[in-house]
Design an enzyme around this catalytic site. Structure first.
Site, short mmCIF file in Angstrom:
data_model
loop_
_atom_site.label_atom_id
_atom_site.label_comp_id
_atom_site.label_asym_id
_atom_site.label_seq_id
_atom_site.Cartn_x
_atom_site.Cartn_y
_atom_site.Cartn_z
N GLU A 48 63.52 -2.87 118.36
CA GLU A 48 63.21 -4.30 118.31
C GLU A 48 62.14 -4.62 119.35
OE1 GLU A 48 66.70 -6.73 118.77
OE2 GLU A 48 65.60 -8.56 118.28
N GLU A 194 71.74 -11.23 111.24
CA GLU A 194 72.78 -12.08 111.86
C GLU A 194 72.53 -13.55 111.50
OE1 GLU A 194 73.46 -11.07 116.00
OE2 GLU A 194 73.98 -9.02 115.46
N TYR A 277 79.08 -4.09 118.47
CA TYR A 277 78.78 -3.45 119.75
C TYR A 277 80.08 -3.18 120.51
CZ TYR A 277 73.83 -4.47 119.13
OH TYR A 277 72.54 -4.49 118.66
N GLU A 332 73.56 -2.10 113.49
CA GLU A 332 73.50 -2.33 114.95
C GLU A 332 74.84 -1.93 115.52
OE1 GLU A 332 71.99 -5.96 116.67
OE2 GLU A 332 70.54 -6.20 115.04
N GLN A 381 69.63 0.62 121.07
CA GLN A 381 68.39 0.72 120.37
C GLN A 381 67.69 1.99 120.80
OE1 GLN A 381 65.93 -2.79 120.42
NE2 GLN A 381 67.61 -4.19 119.95
O1 AHR Z 1 70.29 -5.50 119.75
C1 AHR Z 1 70.18 -6.72 120.43
C2 AHR Z 1 70.55 -7.90 119.56
O2 AHR Z 1 71.91 -7.85 119.24
C3 AHR Z 1 69.87 -8.01 118.23
O3 AHR Z 1 68.62 -8.58 118.31
C4 AHR Z 1 70.80 -8.91 117.47
O4 AHR Z 1 70.75 -8.67 116.09
C5 AHR Z 1 72.16 -8.60 118.07
O5 AHR Z 1 72.85 -9.73 118.38
#
Ligand code: AHR
Length: 527
Positions: A48, A194, A277, A332, A381
């Site tokens: 990103e 999102e 996450y 993600e 990432q």
């Molecule tokens: O990876 C960081 C951010 O986490 C991304 O931009 C978003 O999609 C998510 O909330």
């Protein structure tokens, strides 16, 4: 600040943990019961416009003293090539829903802002052509996230026409004038990011209305990607999916899948994304360095929730799509820790430790075990952001423990899952109980059998007594990754603290024993 960051992390890597009595674990692989293909796309990356993910991480510009090819760093390209990266998701993330592609093509690039991530300047010097060149250099496919939040279907449709048409339209001529006469291939298209949050805070119904427009109007014109020309080359469209396990997210999955079940010829999707996450609690408070076994256990406990999450949303998808046409795309995922002290909190800077290697292996194993539905995943990432493969600082580059797990797992790309039976056992640390052992196996296209075993236990080694159901096991050889401490890291000054070492074993009297270090990830070919 960045050099302080990496010298601090040196302090935590020097003391070796004592080896204690090895636990014996019986493990049996049954090659007669093949499962789903472990899609190579499960090893996808995400890049990103965020912090130093793109600028400095990939792009240094053609005039940089850092060795580069058309502005893209050579060291990073070489490192990524070794991972056989299947696809890269770009340009976001939240950034994608504010990205306007026209600002990133042509000789004049306006300077804009990156409001999501630190409010910094976005020079737009890395745009469409630079991204496609980067993919070409590393040998990966494009996974473009189009702007469904602040953009229009027309803007996204024009982007795809610009990229993919072979006909001499005004947009194709512009692409040609910008250096690429041939149409590009776009393998995957993300319809927003999102959209329930940073992508526009939409309700499922509002998102569906918009997503159908994008699904219909944003066409891929590449002649080689048309259904009549080639099989399995058509661009796959991925809709925004859930971001957790709560009813808000199950409602979202229900709504999208219900609509999909009744879809007409004019719109379709091939995938539903899932973002998850490992954070324990928002905002992320766990440190990425200088932690102990308690934090190690807490984070790994939290990461194992991925299994329930995948199963929960897969069960909903099964009701509307029993043939599993729509993939669950975990585009993600990864460990998200507290911003590194002194860093811009908007840059999501963190170190990457042995804990992240174990975390990566556990998640890749979950995806492999659910490979019939989970056919794509993108760790967040790729470079310098969150759970990265690579860290850079000016001309320096270091490969992280997570990088090495991805390298060791390369043989699993497109291999066929085969079941492994074992008693995982448990260990408890500071009130947190975790499975001691995790393992997956797969057969590659050449018929070679691969086994990945993670010894999660931070202090006990493990002895795996390996058998092949109905066959004789002769030997195993591969690599194992461990380090003195759970928070051991690689730094620019000490890049080889967490690196794989060779491991092998031969059978005696028909028995093969693999001795695994505590807190280790091992991948071996089994004969
Ligand atoms: O990876 C960081 C951010 O986490 C991304 O931009 C978003 O999609 C998510 O909330």
């Amino acid at each position: 600040m960045r050099s302080l960051f990496f010298s601090l992390t040196l302090l935590v890597t020097v003391v070796a943990a004592p080896m204690s009595v090895a636990q014996k674990i019986q493990m049996s692989i049954d090659v007669s019961k093949p499962g789903a293909k472990v899609d190579r796309n499960l090893f996808g990356q995400f890049a990103e416009h965020l912090g130093h993910g793109i600028y400095e991480g990939i792009w240094v510009g053609p005039d940089s003293k850092i060795p580069n090819t058309r502005g893209i760093r050579n060291d990073v390209v070489a490192a990524l090539k070794a991972l056989k990266v299947p696809n890269v998701r770009w340009p976001g993330g939240c950034f994608a829903d504010e990205y306007h592609w026209r600002k990133g093509v042509g000789p004049e690039r306006p300077v804009t802002l990156n409001p999501n991530w630190g409010g910094v300047i976005e020079p737009n010097t890395f745009g469409t052509h630079e991204f496609m060149d980067f993919l070409d250099q590393i040998g990966a496919e494009a996974y473009l996230s189009v702007n469904l939040g602040s953009g229009t279907p027309q803007e996204a449709a024009e982007w795809l026409e610009y990229l993919t048409t072979a006909q001499q339209t005004a947009l194709a001529r512009e692409r040609s004038a910008n250096g690429h006469p041939a149409p590009y291939k776009v393998a995957y298209l993300g319809l927003g990011n999102e959209s329930w949050d940073c992508g526009g805070n939409m309700t499922p119904d509002y998102y569906l209305d918009r997503m159908k427009l994008f699904s219909h109007f944003v066409r891929n014109f590449n002649p080689d990607q048309q259904p009549e020309k080639a099989k399995n080359q058509q661009m796959l469209k991925i809709a925004v999916g859930p971001g957790g396990a709560e009813s808000r997210w199950t409602d979202w999955t229900e709504a999208i899948m219900k609509a999909w079940q009744a879809h007409t010829w004019s719109w379709d999707i091939d995938g539903l994304s899932l973002h998850s996450y490992t954070v324990v609690k928002w905002p992320p408070a766990h440190a990425s360095v200088g932690f102990g076994e308690t934090e190690y256990a807490q984070i790994l406990k939290s990461t194992l929730e991925m299994k329930d999450l995948v199963e929960k949303h897969s069960a909903i998808m099964d009701r509307y799509d029993p043939q599993k046409k729509v993939a669950l795309v975990v585009d993600e995922w990864g460990g998200w820790y507290a911003p590194f002290p002194g860093s811009n909190p908007g840059f999501l800077v963190q170190q990457n430790s042995l804990r992240d290697a174990v975390l990566a292996a556990l998640n890749l194993n979950i995806f492999a075990r659910h490979a019939d539905r989970v056919r794509m995943a993108n760790i967040a990432q790729m470079i310098n952001v969150l759970q990265a493969m690579i860290l850079t600082n000016e001309e320096k580059m270091v490969l992280t423990p997570t990088y090495y797990v991805y390298k060791m797992y390369v043989p699993f790309q497109d291999a066929t899952f085969v079941p492994v039976a074992f008693d995982a056992g448990t260990f408890t640390h500071d009130g947190v109980t975790l499975p001691r052992i995790d393992a997956v196996a797969a057969k590659d296209k050449a018929g070679k059998l691969w086994l990945a075993v993670t010894n999660v236990d931070p202090s006990q080694s493990a002895e795996i007594e390996l058998a092949l159901a109905g066959k004789t096991v002769k030997s195993a050889a591969g690599e194992t990754l461990s380090a003195p401490k759970v928070d051991s890291v690689n730094t620019f000054d000490a890049p080889n603290t967490v690196v794989p070492n060779p491991i092998s074993a031969k059978a005696h009297d028909g028995k093969l024993t693999l001795k695994l270090e505590p807190k280790s990830v091992t991948v071996v070919a089994v004969e």
